[in-house]
Design an enzyme around this catalytic site. Structure first.
Site, PDB file in Angstrom:
ATOM      1  N   ARG A 227      -9.280  -5.988  10.142  1.00  0.00           N
ATOM      2  CA  ARG A 227      -7.921  -5.706   9.690  1.00  0.00           C
ATOM      3  C   ARG A 227      -7.200  -4.963  10.808  1.00  0.00           C
ATOM      4  O   ARG A 227      -7.619  -3.866  11.188  1.00  0.00           O
ATOM      5  CB  ARG A 227      -7.946  -4.857   8.416  1.00  0.00           C
ATOM      6  CG  ARG A 227      -6.578  -4.380   7.994  1.00  0.00           C
ATOM      7  CD  ARG A 227      -6.578  -3.607   6.676  1.00  0.00           C
ATOM      8  NE  ARG A 227      -5.223  -3.165   6.416  1.00  0.00           N
ATOM      9  CZ  ARG A 227      -4.848  -1.888   6.294  1.00  0.00           C
ATOM     10  NH1 ARG A 227      -5.731  -0.905   6.360  1.00  0.00           N
ATOM     11  NH2 ARG A 227      -3.586  -1.579   6.088  1.00  0.00           N
TER      12      ARG A 227
ATOM     13  N   HIS B 279       2.476  -1.254   9.687  1.00  0.00           N
ATOM     14  CA  HIS B 279       1.660  -0.044   9.545  1.00  0.00           C
ATOM     15  C   HIS B 279       2.401   1.097  10.257  1.00  0.00           C
ATOM     16  O   HIS B 279       1.931   1.624  11.265  1.00  0.00           O
ATOM     17  CB  HIS B 279       0.254  -0.280  10.117  1.00  0.00           C
ATOM     18  CG  HIS B 279      -0.788   0.709   9.664  1.00  0.00           C
ATOM     19  ND1 HIS B 279      -1.972   0.330   9.078  1.00  0.00           N
ATOM     20  CD2 HIS B 279      -0.831   2.066   9.706  1.00  0.00           C
ATOM     21  CE1 HIS B 279      -2.706   1.408   8.787  1.00  0.00           C
ATOM     22  NE2 HIS B 279      -2.028   2.479   9.171  1.00  0.00           N
TER      23      HIS B 279
ATOM     24  N   GLU C 229       0.309   1.616   2.864  1.00  0.00           N
ATOM     25  CA  GLU C 229       0.544   2.939   2.281  1.00  0.00           C
ATOM     26  C   GLU C 229       2.023   3.347   2.273  1.00  0.00           C
ATOM     27  O   GLU C 229       2.391   4.371   2.859  1.00  0.00           O
ATOM     28  CB  GLU C 229      -0.262   4.013   3.017  1.00  0.00           C
ATOM     29  CG  GLU C 229      -1.754   3.816   2.954  1.00  0.00           C
ATOM     30  CD  GLU C 229      -2.542   5.089   3.288  1.00  0.00           C
ATOM     31  OE1 GLU C 229      -1.926   6.093   3.670  1.00  0.00           O
ATOM     32  OE2 GLU C 229      -3.774   5.067   3.159  1.00  0.00           O
TER      33      GLU C 229
ATOM     34  N   ASN D 291      -6.432   1.793  -0.061  1.00  0.00           N
ATOM     35  CA  ASN D 291      -7.043   2.708   0.898  1.00  0.00           C
ATOM     36  C   ASN D 291      -7.538   3.899   0.108  1.00  0.00           C
ATOM     37  O   ASN D 291      -6.753   4.612  -0.519  1.00  0.00           O
ATOM     38  CB  ASN D 291      -6.021   3.180   1.939  1.00  0.00           C
ATOM     39  CG  ASN D 291      -5.575   2.040   2.851  1.00  0.00           C
ATOM     40  OD1 ASN D 291      -6.149   0.951   2.824  1.00  0.00           O
ATOM     41  ND2 ASN D 291      -4.571   2.305   3.675  1.00  0.00           N
TER      42      ASN D 291
ATOM     43  N   TYR E 105     -10.063   7.302   0.182  1.00  0.00           N
ATOM     44  CA  TYR E 105     -10.873   8.213   0.996  1.00  0.00           C
ATOM     45  C   TYR E 105     -11.569   9.278   0.173  1.00  0.00           C
ATOM     46  O   TYR E 105     -12.705   9.627   0.436  1.00  0.00           O
ATOM     47  CB  TYR E 105      -9.999   8.910   2.056  1.00  0.00           C
ATOM     48  CG  TYR E 105      -9.588   7.998   3.174  1.00  0.00           C
ATOM     49  CD1 TYR E 105      -8.456   7.180   3.071  1.00  0.00           C
ATOM     50  CD2 TYR E 105     -10.344   7.928   4.335  1.00  0.00           C
ATOM     51  CE1 TYR E 105      -8.108   6.322   4.097  1.00  0.00           C
ATOM     52  CE2 TYR E 105      -9.998   7.070   5.373  1.00  0.00           C
ATOM     53  CZ  TYR E 105      -8.877   6.270   5.253  1.00  0.00           C
ATOM     54  OH  TYR E 105      -8.532   5.414   6.268  1.00  0.00           O
TER      55      TYR E 105
ATOM     56  N   GLU F 147      -9.209   0.347   3.419  1.00  0.00           N
ATOM     57  CA  GLU F 147      -9.619   1.482   4.257  1.00  0.00           C
ATOM     58  C   GLU F 147     -10.516   2.370   3.429  1.00  0.00           C
ATOM     59  O   GLU F 147     -10.253   2.623   2.248  1.00  0.00           O
ATOM     60  CB  GLU F 147      -8.417   2.323   4.719  1.00  0.00           C
ATOM     61  CG  GLU F 147      -7.586   1.681   5.790  1.00  0.00           C
ATOM     62  CD  GLU F 147      -6.420   2.573   6.237  1.00  0.00           C
ATOM     63  OE1 GLU F 147      -6.531   3.814   6.198  1.00  0.00           O
ATOM     64  OE2 GLU F 147      -5.394   1.988   6.628  1.00  0.00           O
TER      65      GLU F 147
HETATM   66  C1  NOJ Z   1      -4.560   5.960   6.103  1.00  0.00           C
HETATM   67  C2  NOJ Z   1      -3.708   5.337   7.157  1.00  0.00           C
HETATM   68  O1  NOJ Z   1      -3.395   4.017   6.799  1.00  0.00           O
HETATM   69  C3  NOJ Z   1      -4.348   5.370   8.546  1.00  0.00           C
HETATM   70  O2  NOJ Z   1      -3.374   5.008   9.464  1.00  0.00           O
HETATM   71  C4  NOJ Z   1      -4.926   6.747   8.806  1.00  0.00           C
HETATM   72  O3  NOJ Z   1      -5.400   6.881  10.108  1.00  0.00           O
HETATM   73  C5  NOJ Z   1      -6.019   7.012   7.796  1.00  0.00           C
HETATM   74  N1  NOJ Z   1      -5.411   7.029   6.489  1.00  0.00           N
HETATM   75  C6  NOJ Z   1      -6.774   8.336   7.991  1.00  0.00           C
HETATM   76  O4  NOJ Z   1      -5.914   9.394   7.760  1.00  0.00           O
END
Ligand code: NOJ
Length: 473
Positions: A80, A125, A170, A312, A314, A382
């Site tokens: 990606r 992006h 995002e 995404n 985390y 992500e």
């Molecule tokens: C989401 C973002 O899409 C990406 O650009 C960023 O580096 C990561 N989070 C980590 O913060």
């Protein structure tokens, strides 16, 4: 379905790694590329922790062979990456297409395919041309057309080979704090309490327009188009109704504000978002809600415009209600949402303040998405951890847990079709510059040739993918 140890993945499950143009390419003013809004932020403000910029970054513009080598070594099915708008349309508009920008992405796509790696391309992006920022950026409704024209150029030039497109990455994040040209919110009512909603309104219409162009003009290409949304899991701090409502509200303001118009039958912004912003706007003596309304036509245009959802994910955060603490008369998105955040101190911390290793949060997030979208196909576009050490055992631990949770969610009926690690390489981490590392590959930014070195996590993931695939045979 094939079971490998405790992990379960569908036969055609896609494993991938992700990056984004501004964060890796460098060559910021080479071969006809113009200044992006992020070139501008990094060159003219002091918002970046280490005062760095994306002028060279990982130099991926000159090193795509090395990036492909790393992808190949990992054994991923897919990569990606994103297209830099000012690299292919230096003026922002489709009347002037930069041949070298087209050449670069053609080369990247061709080499990926020659290596059996399928591209998933993010059209936007965060790095739009600075010239469009001067016209108001995403608060300018004309961006709907400019973006649609840009997307059309991408489909025209690359769509014969690219079959997976994501319009935006995002939007909630960049609508909140990266669109102002100066970086982060500047503390005015217009920027704190109005602009994020104008931006959301524009983005959703731009996404829908690109979707219809793709389906109407490029149906022969036979690809899929979706959008990438950020989704942190928000767990209520206590089981009081107030905290449960607060965590739902936070999810609706962050995820639902984009997902509801696209993925639900009703369309439009979520009810709680419309009601809260309207009520508070009234109390604050605005003549109408700070949240722009969609027309009936907009709602119909936007509904059901994604073949897949990218999320995404985390980390997780604990949410409590802050309604009693806020000054309702001060307009701000923070006050509209009215929640406090905390974490559980037992969660393993990464090296960036907001990211903790909480694998069960991914499971809950995926179940939430399943319900919200009526089990639409989902890519985790992500997922990753912040750690600098080459022997990055924290990241290995993170992926072990998160891939386990993902596999549990798949066993429990979620429609997850792929997982992309963020990131293939250490790269420019926005306001954190090069101080925070997310790469499976370490990049030495003090060496002009930017060598890439596999971390322990890269080796772990490679073995993991290999084992899953060989058991899938
Ligand atoms: C989401 C973002 O899409 C990406 O650009 C960023 O580096 C990561 N989070 C980590 O913060």
């Amino acid at each position: 379905m094939v079971v490998f140890s405790a992990y379960v993945f569908p036969k055609d499950f896609i494993f991938g790694a992700a990056t984004a143009s501004f964060q890796i390419e460098g060559a910021w003013n080479e071969s006809g590329k113009s200044e992006s809004c992020w070139d501008h932020i990094t060159h003219f403000t002091d918002k970046i922790d280490d005062h760095s910029n994306g002028d060279i970054a990982c130099d991926s513009y000159h090193k795509l062979d090395e990036d492909i080598k790393a992808l190949k070594e990992l054994g991923v099915d897919s990569y990606r990456f994103s297209i830099s708008w000012p690299r292919i349309l230096p003026d922002g508009f489709s009347n002037n297409v930069n041949p070298d920008g087209i050449r670069y992405y053609n080369e990247l796509i061709d080499k990926l395919l020659a290596n059996n790696i399928t591209p998933l391309v993010t059209i936007y992006h965060w790095d739009h041309p600075q010239s469009l920022q001067l016209l108001g950026g995403w608060t300018n409704p004309r961006m709907v057309e400019y973006f649609a024209d840009y997307a059309r150029v991408a489909f025209e030039h690359f769509g014969d080979r690219v079959k997976q497109w994501a319009t935006f990455n995002e939007p909630e994040k960049f609508c909140r704090d990266t669109i102002w040209g100066e970086g982060l919110s500047l503390g005015s009512v217009a920027l704190d309490a109005v602009a994020p909603y104008l931006c959301a309104h524009t983005i959703l219409r731009a996404h829908a327009k690109a979707y219809h162009i793709y389906k109407n003009e490029f149906s022969k290409q036979n690809g899929k188009l979706g959008i990438v949304l950020n989704l942190t899991w928000y767990e209520p701090l206590t089981n009081t109704t107030k905290d449960i409502d607060a965590s739902n509200r936070k999810l609706e303001f962050e995820f639902g504000i984009y997902a509801h118009p696209i993925f639900t039958k009703d369309g439009d912004f979520p009810k709680v978002v419309k009601e809260r912003v309207a009520n508070l706007s009234k109390l604050q003596s605005f003549t109408k809600s700070r949240l722009p309304e969609f027309t009936e036509e907009d709602i119909n245009e936007i509904r059901d415009t994604a073949d897949f959802l990218g999320i995404n994910h985390y980390t997780t955060s604990l949410i409590s209600d802050a309604s009693d603490e806020i000054d309702l008369f001060t307009p701000s998105t923070f006050n509209d949402i009215a929640v406090n955040y905390t974490i559980d101190p037992s969660w393993p911390a990464s090296e960036i303040f907001w990211l903790y290793d909480v694998p069960w949060g991914l499971y809950k997030a995926l179940m939430y998405v399943k319900n919200y979208t009526n089990n639409h196909p989902v890519y985790i576009t992500e997922n990753g951890f912040c750690e600098e050490a080459i022997d990055d055992q924290g990241r290995v631990h993170y992926y072990q847990g998160y891939l386990q949770s993902l596999s549990n969610a798949i066993s429990d009926g979620t429609n997850i079709v792929g997982h992309y690690a963020w990131s293939l390489l250490d790269n420019f981490e926005w306001y954190r510059g090069y101080t925070k590392k997310f790469g499976l590959y370490y990049v030495n930014f003090t060496d002009p040739s930017r060598p890439r070195t596999a971390r322990s996590s890269a080796k772990w993931l490679k073995n993991f993918i290999h084992d899953v695939k060989s058991n899938n045979l």
